[in-house]
Motif scaffolding. Structure first.
Motif, PDB file in Angstrom:
ATOM      1  N   VAL A  28      -6.736  -8.699 -18.804  1.00 46.52           N
ATOM      2  CA  VAL A  28      -5.597  -8.835 -17.686  1.00 46.52           C
ATOM      3  C   VAL A  28      -4.200  -9.095 -18.066  1.00 46.52           C
ATOM      4  N   ARG A  29      -4.189 -10.150 -18.879  1.00 42.33           N
ATOM      5  CA  ARG A  29      -2.825 -10.299 -19.495  1.00 42.33           C
ATOM      6  C   ARG A  29      -2.115  -9.373 -20.254  1.00 42.33           C
ATOM      7  N   GLY A  30      -3.104  -8.696 -21.023  1.00 42.65           N
ATOM      8  CA  GLY A  30      -2.605  -7.813 -21.851  1.00 42.65           C
ATOM      9  C   GLY A  30      -1.866  -6.625 -20.852  1.00 42.65           C
ATOM     10  N   VAL A  31      -2.545  -6.230 -19.739  1.00 45.62           N
ATOM     11  CA  VAL A  31      -2.258  -5.185 -18.904  1.00 45.62           C
ATOM     12  C   VAL A  31      -0.758  -5.542 -18.255  1.00 45.62           C
ATOM     13  N   LYS A  39       4.922   0.232 -20.419  1.00 46.98           N
ATOM     14  CA  LYS A  39       4.183   1.254 -21.099  1.00 46.98           C
ATOM     15  C   LYS A  39       3.893   2.350 -20.198  1.00 46.98           C
ATOM     16  N   TYR A  40       3.215   3.555 -20.894  1.00 51.00           N
ATOM     17  CA  TYR A  40       2.901   4.685 -20.086  1.00 51.00           C
ATOM     18  C   TYR A  40       1.727   4.462 -19.108  1.00 51.00           C
ATOM     19  N   CYS A  41       1.792   4.952 -17.980  1.00 47.90           N
ATOM     20  CA  CYS A  41       0.885   4.538 -16.821  1.00 47.90           C
ATOM     21  C   CYS A  41      -0.580   5.204 -17.039  1.00 47.90           C
ATOM     22  N   ILE A  42      -0.792   6.054 -17.735  1.00 48.28           N
ATOM     23  CA  ILE A  42      -2.153   6.451 -18.135  1.00 48.28           C
ATOM     24  C   ILE A  42      -2.893   5.496 -19.115  1.00 48.28           C
ATOM     25  N   ASP A  43      -2.053   4.948 -19.895  1.00 48.51           N
ATOM     26  CA  ASP A  43      -2.564   3.950 -20.764  1.00 48.51           C
ATOM     27  C   ASP A  43      -3.151   2.654 -19.914  1.00 48.51           C
ATOM     28  N   LEU A  45      -3.549   2.561 -16.829  1.00 51.40           N
ATOM     29  CA  LEU A  45      -5.217   2.869 -16.045  1.00 51.40           C
ATOM     30  C   LEU A  45      -6.053   2.877 -16.895  1.00 51.40           C
ATOM     31  N   THR A  46      -5.942   3.409 -18.227  1.00 48.50           N
ATOM     32  CA  THR A  46      -7.351   3.208 -19.208  1.00 48.50           C
ATOM     33  C   THR A  46      -7.496   1.823 -19.302  1.00 48.50           C
ATOM     34  N   GLN A  47      -6.677   0.895 -19.387  1.00 46.56           N
ATOM     35  CA  GLN A  47      -7.148  -0.355 -19.798  1.00 46.56           C
ATOM     36  C   GLN A  47      -7.660  -1.086 -18.408  1.00 46.56           C
ATOM     37  N   MET A  48      -7.127  -0.649 -17.210  1.00 49.36           N
ATOM     38  CA  MET A  48      -7.733  -1.139 -15.850  1.00 49.36           C
ATOM     39  C   MET A  48      -9.140  -0.674 -15.695  1.00 49.36           C
ATOM     40  N   ILE A  51     -11.302  -2.937 -18.031  1.00 49.58           N
ATOM     41  CA  ILE A  51     -11.536  -4.314 -17.293  1.00 49.58           C
ATOM     42  C   ILE A  51     -12.534  -4.218 -16.059  1.00 49.58           C
ATOM     43  N   ASN A  52     -12.299  -2.967 -15.236  1.00 48.77           N
ATOM     44  CA  ASN A  52     -13.358  -2.921 -13.939  1.00 48.77           C
ATOM     45  C   ASN A  52     -14.467  -2.876 -14.605  1.00 48.77           C
ATOM     46  N   ALA A  53     -14.968  -2.110 -15.794  1.00 50.64           N
ATOM     47  CA  ALA A  53     -16.295  -1.830 -16.361  1.00 50.64           C
ATOM     48  C   ALA A  53     -16.606  -3.333 -17.023  1.00 50.64           C
ATOM     49  N   ALA A  54     -15.803  -3.994 -17.569  1.00 53.70           N
ATOM     50  CA  ALA A  54     -16.406  -5.402 -17.883  1.00 53.70           C
ATOM     51  C   ALA A  54     -16.702  -6.226 -16.981  1.00 53.70           C
TER      52      ALA A  54
END
Length: 103
Positions: A28-31, A39-43, A45-48, A51-54
């Motif tokens: 979350v801190r990384g996001v 950073k690029y929005c898709i990147d 969203l990929t991290q989000m 996080i949701n999966a975790a």
């Protein structure tokens, strides 16, 4: 509210659970850093999504622990006492928790 001295299903794996949650906190801190750095929005969203999966994985583990420990213990007690109300309460708690996860 539950007794603070109770042992819960996750107690045996508490250290691993805390380690997972710390990793998620770091994600979350990384996001947040990615947003600060534009950073690029898709990147992002990929991290989000990661996080949701975790979080879902941790949540399902806690549901499993609740059923395997709290619900099973309530069922054993109900078998001994004949009073089904504590078992019904634990099942209702599990059902409500699962419902919140599905929202």
């Amino acid at each position: 509210m539950h007794d603070e001295t109770s042992t819960y299903g996750y107690s045996e794996n508490k250290d691993a659970l805390l380690k997972r949650l710390s990793r998620i906190e770091g994600q979350v801190r990384g996001v947040a850093r990615m947003v600060e750095e534009d950073k690029y929005c898709i990147d992002i969203l990929t991290q989000m999504s990661a996080i949701n999966a975790a979080l879902h994985k941790v949540s399902l583990g806690l549901v499993n622990d609740h059923i395997g420990h709290c619900v099973v213990n309530a069922a054993q007690e109900a078998g001994k006492s004949g009073d089904m109300s504590p078992l019904t309460e634990k099942i209702d708690e599990a059902t409500a928790a699962i419902g919140r996860l599905l929202r």
